[in-house]
Design an enzyme around this catalytic site. Structure first.
Site, PDB file in Angstrom:
ATOM      1  N   LYS A  16       0.822  -1.210   0.000  1.00 44.25           N
ATOM      2  CA  LYS A  16       0.000   0.000   0.000  1.00 44.25           C
ATOM      3  C   LYS A  16       0.861   1.268   0.000  1.00 44.25           C
ATOM      4  CE  LYS A  16      -3.856  -2.373   0.537  1.00 44.25           C
ATOM      5  NZ  LYS A  16      -4.798  -2.538  -0.584  1.00 44.25           N
ATOM      6  N   LYS A  66      14.811  -6.324   5.381  1.00 39.62           N
ATOM      7  CA  LYS A  66      15.049  -5.332   6.432  1.00 39.62           C
ATOM      8  C   LYS A  66      16.380  -5.538   7.154  1.00 39.62           C
ATOM      9  CE  LYS A  66      10.251  -4.045   7.484  1.00 39.62           C
ATOM     10  NZ  LYS A  66       9.255  -3.909   8.567  1.00 39.62           N
ATOM     11  N   ASN A  87      13.874  -0.052   7.847  1.00 38.34           N
ATOM     12  CA  ASN A  87      12.826   0.028   6.832  1.00 38.34           C
ATOM     13  C   ASN A  87      12.851   1.343   6.058  1.00 38.34           C
ATOM     14  OD1 ASN A  87      11.750   1.860   8.673  1.00 38.34           O
ATOM     15  ND2 ASN A  87       9.665   1.068   8.511  1.00 38.34           N
ATOM     16  N   ASP A 103       8.957   1.577  12.391  1.00 39.04           N
ATOM     17  CA  ASP A 103       7.811   0.736  12.762  1.00 39.04           C
ATOM     18  C   ASP A 103       7.314   1.035  14.172  1.00 39.04           C
ATOM     19  OD1 ASP A 103       7.653  -0.598  10.332  1.00 39.04           O
ATOM     20  OD2 ASP A 103       9.049  -2.171  10.957  1.00 39.04           O
ATOM     21  N   GLY A 128       5.149 -12.602  20.585  1.00 37.22           N
ATOM     22  CA  GLY A 128       6.088 -12.783  19.486  1.00 37.22           C
ATOM     23  C   GLY A 128       7.448 -12.203  19.827  1.00 37.22           C
ATOM     24  N   GLY A 130       9.966 -12.088  17.068  1.00 39.66           N
ATOM     25  CA  GLY A 130      10.632 -11.942  15.781  1.00 39.66           C
ATOM     26  C   GLY A 130      10.932 -10.483  15.463  1.00 39.66           C
ATOM     27  N   ARG A 153       6.597 -18.617  21.592  1.00 40.80           N
ATOM     28  CA  ARG A 153       6.566 -20.085  21.659  1.00 40.80           C
ATOM     29  C   ARG A 153       7.925 -20.641  22.076  1.00 40.80           C
ATOM     30  NH1 ARG A 153       2.441 -19.590  17.808  1.00 40.80           N
ATOM     31  NH2 ARG A 153       0.644 -20.890  18.338  1.00 40.80           N
ATOM     32  N   THR A 154       8.991 -20.072  21.497  1.00 46.43           N
ATOM     33  CA  THR A 154      10.346 -20.478  21.873  1.00 46.43           C
ATOM     34  C   THR A 154      10.873 -19.482  22.897  1.00 46.43           C
ATOM     35  OG1 THR A 154      10.689 -21.337  19.638  1.00 46.43           O
ATOM     36  CG2 THR A 154      12.648 -21.017  21.005  1.00 46.43           C
ATOM     37  N   GLY A 244      -3.678  -3.207  12.680  1.00 44.97           N
ATOM     38  CA  GLY A 244      -2.457  -2.454  12.452  1.00 44.97           C
ATOM     39  C   GLY A 244      -2.467  -1.532  11.249  1.00 44.97           C
TER      40      GLY A 244
END
Length: 280
Positions: A16, A66, A87, A103, A128, A130, A153-154, A244
């Protein structure tokens, strides 16, 4: 000669950014050209170097580049340095390539300006560990969050982010890590989904004790319909469930400010995008 800007990514046809920056330019009477360019992975660095010559003034970078943009930038802002990803690229007066990560600033602006959410002294759960999560941690801490819990999760990935960001900023905040099976008791003021699970239609498997009727849930993803995380939040009576889209526009506005020295009005752009996506 018209100043040229672009977003580099692969794939890129969903972007976008040309629409957003086109609206910014029209709003601010800025003459520029902004395009989306699909870049082969082996050509990224060469294409960046070539683009950032006259009349190429700036680049946005999206997946999967990135981290490579971070490595390419000769000078990085503190928030980009900590995020491990860039970014926004441009050349400074000396010809050096500079990099920033907008961001987190986009997220905070959407929360505080568009949704009037108080982040100072807030208790935040970030889902999260990441790149999406890493890019927003410092801005959330800078905005005054008193406690930030990173759940993943990890567990080791969440613990790594605590080791990176724990020493950052003031001592007035507490930052910790956990996995999804050992989430802390008590209610959070804000729960932010920075995982990509929603892209495959998955809903979070989270205990309801994480929130009460005052908890706000925010998904960094957006789409033509309600995201799975927003649906989960609404079904469990969250105070608000937000996507978002505003973050997307706000991070673009931050890039526009870096490049052009002008902060555009984001509200009409967000509204136009919602209408184009069929959202009410």
């Amino acid at each position: 000669m018209i100043d040229k800007y672009a977003v580099f990514g692969h794939p890129i046809n969903h972007s976008k950014s040309p629409l957003i920056h086109g609206m910014f330019a029209a709003q601010q009477d800025q003459l520029l050209e902004y395009t989306a360019v699909d870049i082969a992975e082996e050509e990224f660095e060469q294409r960046v170097e070539a683009f950032l010559q006259e009349p190429g003034k700036g680049l946005n970078i999206t997946v999967p580049f990135k981290e490579r943009a971070w490595a390419l930038a000769a000078v990085r802002t503190e928030r980009a340095e900590l995020a491990g990803a860039v970014n926004t690229l441009w050349r400074d007066e000396s010809g050096s390539i500079r990099g920033d990560n907008t961001d987190g600033a986009g997220l905070v602006a959407d929360l505080t300006c568009n949704h009037r959410i108080q982040l100072d002294k807030s208790r935040i759960l970030l889902l999260g560990a990441g790149g999406a999560a890493r890019g927003v941690i410092k801005p959330l801490l800078d905005a005054g969050a008193s406690e930030l819990v990173i759940a993943n999760r990890t567990l080791s990935k969440a613990q790594l982010l605590v080791s990176v960001f724990g020493p950052v900023g003031s001592s007035n905040h507490q930052i910790s890590a956990c996995d999804f099976q050992h989430l802390p008791e008590g209610n959070f003021d804000l729960i932010i989904n920075a995982t990509s699970a929603g892209l495959s239609g998955e809903t979070p498997d989270l205990p309801v004790h994480l929130m009460n009727e005052y908890t706000i849930c925010y998904d960094m993803l957006y789409g033509t319909s309600e995201t799975p995380f927003c649906r989960w939040a609404r079904q469990h009576q969250a105070s608000k469930s937000l996507d978002g889209l505003g973050m997307l526009v706000e991070q673009a506005a931050e890039s526009f400010l870096i490049w052009r020295g002008i902060k555009p009005d984001t509200a009409p752009v967000i509204e136009a995008l919602r209408q184009s996506l069929g959202q009410q």
